[in-house]
Design an enzyme around this catalytic site. Structure first.
Site, short mmCIF file in Angstrom:
data_model
loop_
_atom_site.label_atom_id
_atom_site.label_comp_id
_atom_site.label_asym_id
_atom_site.label_seq_id
_atom_site.Cartn_x
_atom_site.Cartn_y
_atom_site.Cartn_z
NE ARG A 115 -2.91 0.41 3.45
CZ ARG A 115 -2.10 0.87 4.68
NH1 ARG A 115 -1.35 1.91 4.52
NH2 ARG A 115 -2.03 -0.29 5.37
CE LYS B 29 -12.88 6.69 -18.46
NZ LYS B 29 -13.04 7.01 -16.92
CG ASP C 281 -10.04 15.07 -14.74
OD1 ASP C 281 -9.50 14.57 -15.58
OD2 ASP C 281 -10.97 14.34 -14.28
CE1 TYR D 277 -18.12 9.64 -15.17
CE2 TYR D 277 -16.58 9.77 -13.33
CZ TYR D 277 -17.65 9.10 -13.99
OH TYR D 277 -18.03 7.81 -13.75
O1 P1T Z 1 -13.75 6.03 -13.75
P1 P1T Z 1 -12.62 6.63 -12.87
O2 P1T Z 1 -11.14 5.76 -13.36
O3 P1T Z 1 -12.69 6.38 -11.59
O4 P1T Z 1 -12.45 8.14 -13.39
C1 P1T Z 1 -13.32 8.81 -13.11
C2 P1T Z 1 -13.01 10.18 -14.14
C3 P1T Z 1 -12.46 11.06 -13.74
N1 P1T Z 1 -12.19 12.36 -14.71
C4 P1T Z 1 -13.01 12.24 -15.82
C5 P1T Z 1 -12.62 13.27 -16.77
C6 P1T Z 1 -13.59 11.28 -16.11
O5 P1T Z 1 -14.11 10.95 -17.45
C7 P1T Z 1 -13.85 9.87 -15.34
C8 P1T Z 1 -14.49 8.82 -15.53
N2 P1T Z 1 -15.39 8.66 -16.95
C9 P1T Z 1 -15.98 7.92 -17.46
C10 P1T Z 1 -16.31 6.51 -16.80
C11 P1T Z 1 -17.00 8.39 -18.54
O6 P1T Z 1 -17.65 7.36 -19.32
O7 P1T Z 1 -17.16 9.52 -18.71
#
Ligand code: P1T
Length: 389
Positions: free
Chosen positions: A56, A205, A180, A108
């Site tokens: 961790r 992503k 972000d 998001y």
């Molecule tokens: O899903 P996660 O890895 O926890 O990420 C969150 C997140 C944070 N910032 C942005 C700009 C994002 O697009 C996302 C996650 N977005 C999707 C799952 C989506 O389909 O838009």
């Protein structure tokens, strides 16, 4: 740890993606850095170990990923998390009760939910504004403002915020500036170079890019801030598995070529959609008609692979989605496969109607995550889906 002589920070992006921190591993010479799939590490004696004690806190595979992502963002310190949301949650822990955050209003949906439904309960205050208008940000400043959180381009409206302009404000007022950078990836946009304090990703992503990992990351330059984030990463514990770190490391090696193809395909689709009568509006920062086209050219080195389109009504969006054969109706983005999303019913269902309509997120809006398939097949797919709507 990987062989230090192989830490290629002076190189250009595509070379760094493949080599920065990545190996060969110093004991065996393995060119692909191994997965240290272990929860714990042997101590030599009480108080003495070989640099790792518990996964961790730190893990060699994670460390290589963190150093590689830091190099790609042109930052000094990287931190990997179990998801994008774990990364954002950990950054929120830098704040305390009574602190005020100014945030981009189109975010998001999960980020909005974290701020609105979770963090507010702990006494943080949020003002959501259209950060693409700098006056909205200066107008929202308070003595208690401790963070400006910017998503650019925004999900799903593809609005841009001027990172440099925001960082000038935040530096003057001693406010943390977080960006972000998920939609662009460090290949097209590097917020730290523009003055941001923290750049963050959902590595789920583009960085991973193969729709098989959930992950997150943050990168900073400031040593003191890095120490605080490292402390919180360990204290809160939202860390990724060594295997997931390894998968992301594997994927990042092809980030540059993938991003170029994502963009080439997205631009072709944006142009195609602009000329279709069934489409009322196309949102893509690479179109000269986009309101932030000039800023896009200035602050990013490309326009990315995400775009949205207004089809006019929920029924039309539904029919369009049902007609598609190559695009898959699914949440997430940034993978090699093309996806379609209906934000109102999927990724952004949590955002109240009056708020989402303020920034144009209607029932007829669809979002494309353009993959790297053959463009002829993608255009043919979209064309037939529109023809039969
Ligand atoms: O899903 P996660 O890895 O926890 O990420 C969150 C997140 C944070 N910032 C942005 C700009 C994002 O697009 C996302 C996650 N977005 C999707 C799952 C989506 O389909 O838009």
């Amino acid at each position: 740890m990987s062989d230090k002589s192989h830490n290629q920070n002076g190189f250009k992006f595509a070379t760094k993606a493949i080599h920065a921190a990545q190996g060969p591993e110093e004991i065996t010479g393995a060119v692909t850095y191994p997965i240290f799939q272990t929860s714990t590490f042997a101590y030599l004696e009480p108080g003495k170990h070989k640099g790792y004690d518990y996964s961790r806190t730190a893990n060699p595979t994670r460390k290589v990923l963190e150093e590689n992502l830091a190099a790609l963002e042109n930052g000094k310190f990287g931190f990997a998390f179990a998801s994008g949301m774990a990364a954002i949650t950990t950054l929120m822990l830098l704040l305390k009760k009574g602190d005020h955050v100014i945030s981009t209003h189109n975010l998001y949906g999960g980020t909005y939910r974290l701020f609105e439904n979770v963090m507010k309960k702990f006494g943080l205050d949020f003002t959501f504004v259209d950060t693409s208008e700098i006056g909205n940000v200066t107008g929202a400043l308070r003595d208690s403002t401790k963070m400006i959180f910017v998503e650019t381009p925004t999900n799903p409206m593809l609005n841009l915020t001027d990172i440099k302009a925001i960082s000038e404000i935040s530096k003057k007022q001693n406010i943390m500036h977080v960006v972000d950078n998920t939609f662009m990836s460090p290949y097209f946009q590097r917020p730290l170079e523009l003055g941001a304090d923290i750049t963050l990703h959902s590595t789920t992503k583009y960085l991973n890019g193969h729709a098989d990992v959930i992950g997150g990351a943050a990168v900073v330059n400031d040593e003191n801030l890095a120490e605080r984030i490292g402390f919180l990463q360990n204290a809160a514990g939202g860390v990724p598995s060594p295997f997931d770190c390894w998968l992301i490391l594997r994927s990042v090696k092809t980030l540059a070529v993938r991003m170029r193809q994502h963009e080439e395909n997205a631009l072709a689709i944006a142009n195609f959609l602009e000329n279709r009568k069934e489409v009322e509006k196309v949102y893509y920062p690479g179109l000269p008609a986009h309101p932030h086209y000039e800023l896009a050219k200035k602050q990013m080195s490309g326009f990315g692979g995400m775009l949205s389109a207004e089809l006019g009504a929920f029924e039309k969006a539904k029919k369009f989605a049902a007609n598609l054969r190559v695009f898959i109706l699914a949440e997430s983005l940034g993978g090699v496969e093309s996806l379609l999303c209906h934000p109102v019913s999927m990724t952004h269902a949590v955002v109240p109607k009056d708020e989402r309509l303020e920034f144009g997120m209607t029932d007829g809006l669809v979002r494309f995550s353009v993959g790297i398939e053959d463009i002829d097949d993608l255009l043919e797919d979209i064309g037939q889906a529109l023809d039969n709507m």
